[in-house]
Write a protein that holds these residues in place. Structure first.
Motif, short mmCIF file in Angstrom:
data_model
loop_
_atom_site.label_atom_id
_atom_site.label_comp_id
_atom_site.label_asym_id
_atom_site.label_seq_id
_atom_site.Cartn_x
_atom_site.Cartn_y
_atom_site.Cartn_z
N CYS A 57 47.25 31.45 43.15
CA CYS A 57 45.98 31.72 43.85
C CYS A 57 44.63 31.91 42.53
CB CYS A 57 45.88 32.84 44.87
SG CYS A 57 46.97 32.34 46.02
N GLU A 89 51.82 36.17 46.33
CA GLU A 89 52.11 36.68 47.69
C GLU A 89 53.56 36.17 47.75
OE1 GLU A 89 50.79 38.72 49.64
OE2 GLU A 89 52.38 38.62 51.33
N CYS A 125 44.62 37.07 45.52
CA CYS A 125 45.67 37.04 46.69
C CYS A 125 45.94 38.18 47.26
CB CYS A 125 46.71 36.50 45.70
SG CYS A 125 48.10 35.80 46.72
N ASP A 126 46.35 38.19 48.37
CA ASP A 126 46.26 39.18 49.47
C ASP A 126 46.31 40.67 49.02
OD1 ASP A 126 46.83 36.88 50.87
OD2 ASP A 126 48.21 37.80 52.04
N THR A 197 42.65 31.11 47.04
CA THR A 197 43.45 31.83 48.06
C THR A 197 43.71 30.98 49.09
OG1 THR A 197 41.47 32.97 48.40
CG2 THR A 197 43.03 34.30 47.21
N CYS A 198 44.34 31.44 50.26
CA CYS A 198 44.64 30.76 51.55
C CYS A 198 43.37 30.25 52.04
CB CYS A 198 45.67 31.49 52.17
SG CYS A 198 47.18 31.43 51.54
N ALA A 204 43.69 37.36 52.36
CA ALA A 204 42.97 37.45 51.10
C ALA A 204 41.38 37.07 51.53
CB ALA A 204 43.37 36.27 50.41
FE1 FES Z 1 47.77 34.02 47.71
FE2 FES Z 1 47.78 33.12 50.36
S1 FES Z 1 49.33 32.97 48.78
S2 FES Z 1 46.21 34.30 49.30
#
Ligand code: FES
Length: 571
Positions: A57, A89, A125-126, A197-198, A204
Motif C-alpha cells: 500500500c 496488513e 495501510c490499516d 490502500t484498499c 484504511a
Molecule cells: Fe493495506 Fe488493505 S492491505 S489497506
C-alpha cells in the motif's frame, strides 16, 4: 537561546554533559551528510516515512516523500526523513493489530527523541494511520497526517474489481464451487493492481476520512487516489503546512478534542465505515484522555444517517468517492450535527471550511441528508450478558431480516477448532443457527485477528446460504460484510461470558433493543464460570514484545491500547 526554545538541530541534545559540545558534534556529523551550515540553521520538519518492501500500500512513498520535502522547503524548513516500522496488513503474523502499538511507540519516541520542530506522518495501510496518530498525540508536536490514498480499481471480464470486498466475494464463490481454481487464480492477479490502500471503504479509507475529520490531515486529501497527481500536490501542501506550523504551532492536543472526536464518530457512521475504526479512534482519543463511550456511539448512531454508497456496504469504490466530493461533501450534509468550532492543522475551523463552495457532488455516491441511504448510522453497539462491556455490529453491512433473532449456538473454541471443523460434512449446523467463535480477542494467542467473518460452513454455502449470525471477540476486515457481532468484551480468553457458551445454548440478538443475550440461567453460568480455566500463557512465561503485549493490552472497548501508554496525571 535557552534550552526550552531551542529550534532545529539544537533541539533535544544528546547528553554528553556539555551542551556546546553536543551541538558542535551534532553539526559536525550532520555536515557529513552534505548539509551546509546555512541549511543547518533552519527549523526542521521530520517526515515519518513508513515505506517498506513488506507494504504494497505504501509502494509510492519514495515518490511522494520528495513532494513533501519540496513543500517543507517552500515553507522555509529543512525536511529530514526518518523511517519507522511499517505494518503491511497481509504480511504480518499473527495479525497487524498486535503491532499497532509497537508502531505507535516507535513513532512517538522517534518524534520526541530526534531534533524536529514539526512532523509529517506518512501512513496509509490499516494500522499505520492510527499508530501514527496515537504516537503523534502522545508526543504532541505539531503534526500533519498524510495518507497513501486508495488504489484504483481493476477489471475481470465485465466486472470491476477492488481490494478487498471483491477478494472476499470471489473467494466465497470459489468456496461454494461457483468458480474454478483457474478463475480464482485469474482474479488473484487482478484484485490489487496499483499502489495505495484498499479500494473500498475499509479500515484504511475509514481512518483516512477520520484523520481528515479530526483535522489532522489537510482538508480534501483523504480520498485522493494514490496514483493521482493531486496526491503529490497533497504531499507538497502537507509539507508546507507542517513548516508553517513551526511559527504558529498547532499541537495534536488542540486538534484532537472531545468535539472533533465526536465529529469523527459521526463521519464514521455516515460512511458506513469499518468496525475497526471504532477501536482505533478510541485508542487515538485515549492518548489525550478523551473517552469514547459505546453508549454515546449508539446515541450518535440513532441520529446520524448513512450517506455514502461505497463497498462493502454499497456499490462504489474510493475513486468514485473522490470524484463525488469526498469527505467535504459528507461533512456538508452532516453540518447541523457537527461541532463547527473544531480546528484543523491549518488553523481553519470546520465551520469556515464548510462555508467554501462545495463544488460538484455526485449524489449516486454521496446521498443528501434529506434522502439518506439509511436513516441511522452504520454501526451499533450491543450490550447484554454475552457482552457486558459491549460488542459491535455493522448493521449497514448486515442482513436486516436477522436483526431480531433467537437461535441455537454452534461453538468453535478457537480459530484452529474452526479451521478443523467448519467444512466437515458431519458438522451439526443449520442456516438458522448462530455461529460462535471463542478465544480470538486481544489477549488471545491469535491477537484479535480479522476472523470474525466466520466462513459459512461449506455444507450450507453450497446450498446457497450467504449469511448467518456470527459472534466473536475477534475483529472483521473493514472490507467484509454480513450479520457479524464483533469485539465482544470482556473477551473469552480472560473469562468473559463468551467463554461459557456451549453448543446447543440459545442466544438472542435484538438490534432494536441493542441487546445480545445468552439464554442460560445465572446458576448454570456460575457453575460454568467456576469450572473455567484460563489457557493463556502468562506474561512471565513469554519474552520480548510478546510479553509486553500480553501484560499490557486493553480490551476492545478501550481501544486495545497498552495500559502504560495512557496519559498519566502528573500532579
Ligand atoms: Fe493495506 Fe488493505 S492491505 S489497506
Amino acid at each position: 537561546m535557552s534550552k526550552d526554545d531551542a529550534q532545529g538541530l539544537a533541539r533535544g541534545l544528546t547528553n554528553y554533559g556539555d551542551r556546546d559540545f553536543s551541538i558542535y558534534l551534532r553539526r559536525s556529523f550532520a555536515s557529513s551528510m552534505g548539509y551546509s551550515s546555512e541549511v543547518l540553521k533552519k527549523p526542521i520538519v521530520g517526515i515519518a516515512n513508513s515505506f517498506s518492501g513488506f507494504n504494497n500500500c505504501h509502494r509510492h512513498f519514495p515518490e511522494m516523500v520528495e513532494h513533501v520535502k519540496r513543500g517543507v522547503l517552500l515553507g522555509g524548513g529543512l525536511p529530514i526523513e526518518f523511517p519507522t516500522i511499517s505494518l503491511g496488513e497481509v504480511f504480518l503474523s499473527p495479525t497487524s493489530l498486535k503491532f499497532r502499538n509497537l508502531m505507535a511507540m516507535d513513532t512517538e519516541e522517534m518524534i520526541r527523541a530526534q531534533p524536529m520542530d514539526a512532523v509529517v506522518l506518512m501512513g496509509g495501510c490499516d494500522k499505520t494511520v492510527p499508530a501514527q496518530l496515537m504516537g503523534a498525540a502522545s508526543a504532541d508536536l505539531p503534526a500533519v497526517q498524510l495518507v497513501a490514498g486508495p488504489m484504483m480499481t481493476s477489471r475481470y471480464g465485465e466486472e470491476r474489481l477492488g481490494a478487498c470486498t471483491d477478494c472476499r466475494r470471489f473467494w466465497g464463490k470459489y468456496r461454494a464451487g461457483e468458480i474454478s481454481g483457474d478463475e480464482i487464480g485469474d482474479v488473484e492477479g487482478r484484485l490489487a493492481t496499483t499502489s495505495g490502500t484498499c479500494a473500498v471503504m475499509g479500515t484504511a479509507s475509514t481512518m483516512a476520512c477520520i484523520a481528515e475529520t479530526l483535522g489532522m490531515s489537510l482538508p480534501g486529501t483523504a480520498a485522493i487516489p494514490a496514483v493521482h497527481a493531486d496526491r503529490l500536490r497533497a504531499a507538497e501542501a502537507s509539507g508546507l503546512a507542517a513548516a508553517r506550523m513551526i511559527a504558529n504551532p498547532i499541537r495534536p492536543s488542540q486538534v484532537i478534542t472531545a468535539k472533533s472526536v465526536e465529529n469523527a464518530i459521526r463521519v464514521l457512521l455516515a460512511l458506513g465505515g469499518s468496525t475497526n475504526a471504532i477501536i482505533h479512534l478510541t485508542a487515538v482519543a485515549g492518548r489525550l484522555g478523551i473517552p469514547v463511550s459505546l453508549k454515546r456511539l449508539n446515541e450518535l448512531s440513532d441520529e446520524t444517517p448513512v450517506l455514502v454508497n461505497l463497498k462493502p456496504v454499497g456499490q462504489n469504490y474510493m475513486e468514485d468517492f473522490f470524484f463525488a466530493g469526498g469527505v467535504g461533501a459528507v461533512l456538508r450534509e452532516l453540518k447541523p450535527l457537527l461541532h463547527l468550532d473544531t480546528i484543523s492543522v491549518t488553523g481553519e475551523t470546520l465551520g469556515d471550511r464548510l462555508e467554501e463552495d462545495p463544488g460538484y457532488v455526485d449524489r449516486r455516491v454521496i446521498a443528501s441528508a434529506d434522502k439518506p441511504l439509511e436513516p441511522q448510522g452504520g454501526l451499533v453497539a450491543l450490550f447484554g450478558n454475552l457482552a457486558e462491556r459491549g460488542a459491535i455490529l455493522k448493521r449497514s453491512a448486515a442482513d436486516a431480516s436477522l436483526f431480531e433473532t433467537e437461535g441455537r449456538a454452534v461453538v468453535f473454541s478457537s480459530l484452529e477448532d474452526m479451521a478443523a471443523r467448519v467444512d466437515d460434512p458431519d458438522l451439526d449446523i443449520a442456516a438458522d443457527d448462530i455461529m460462535v467463535l471463542q478465544n480470538a480477542g486481544p489477549r488471545s494467542a491469535s491477537g484479535m485477528p480479522e476472523a470474525g467473518y466466520l466462513p459459512i460452513p461449506r455444507k450450507l454455502s453450497s446450498k446457497g446460504v450467504k449469511d448467518m449470525i456470527r459472534i466473536s471477540d475477534a475483529r472483521m476486515s473493514g472490507t467484509a460484510f454480513g450479520t457479524i457481532v464483533l469485539h465482544v468484551a470482556p473477551e473469552a480468553s480472560i473469562g468473559g461470558t463468551l467463554a461459557l457458551v456451549r453448543t446447543g445454548d440459545r442466544i438472542r440478538l435484538s438490534v432494536k433493543d441493542k441487546r445480545i443475550e445468552l439464554l442460560v440461567d445465572e446458576d448454570e453460568l456460575d457453575r460454568r464460570r467456576a469450572d473455567w480455566v484460563s489457557e493463556l500463557v502468562p506474561p512471565e512465561r513469554r519474552r520480548g514484545y510478546d510479553r509486553l503485549y500480553a501484560a499490557e493490552v486493553l480490551q476492545a472497548d478501550e481501544g486495545c491500547d497498552f495500559a502504560f501508554l495512557q496519559p498519566v496525571d502528573e500532579n
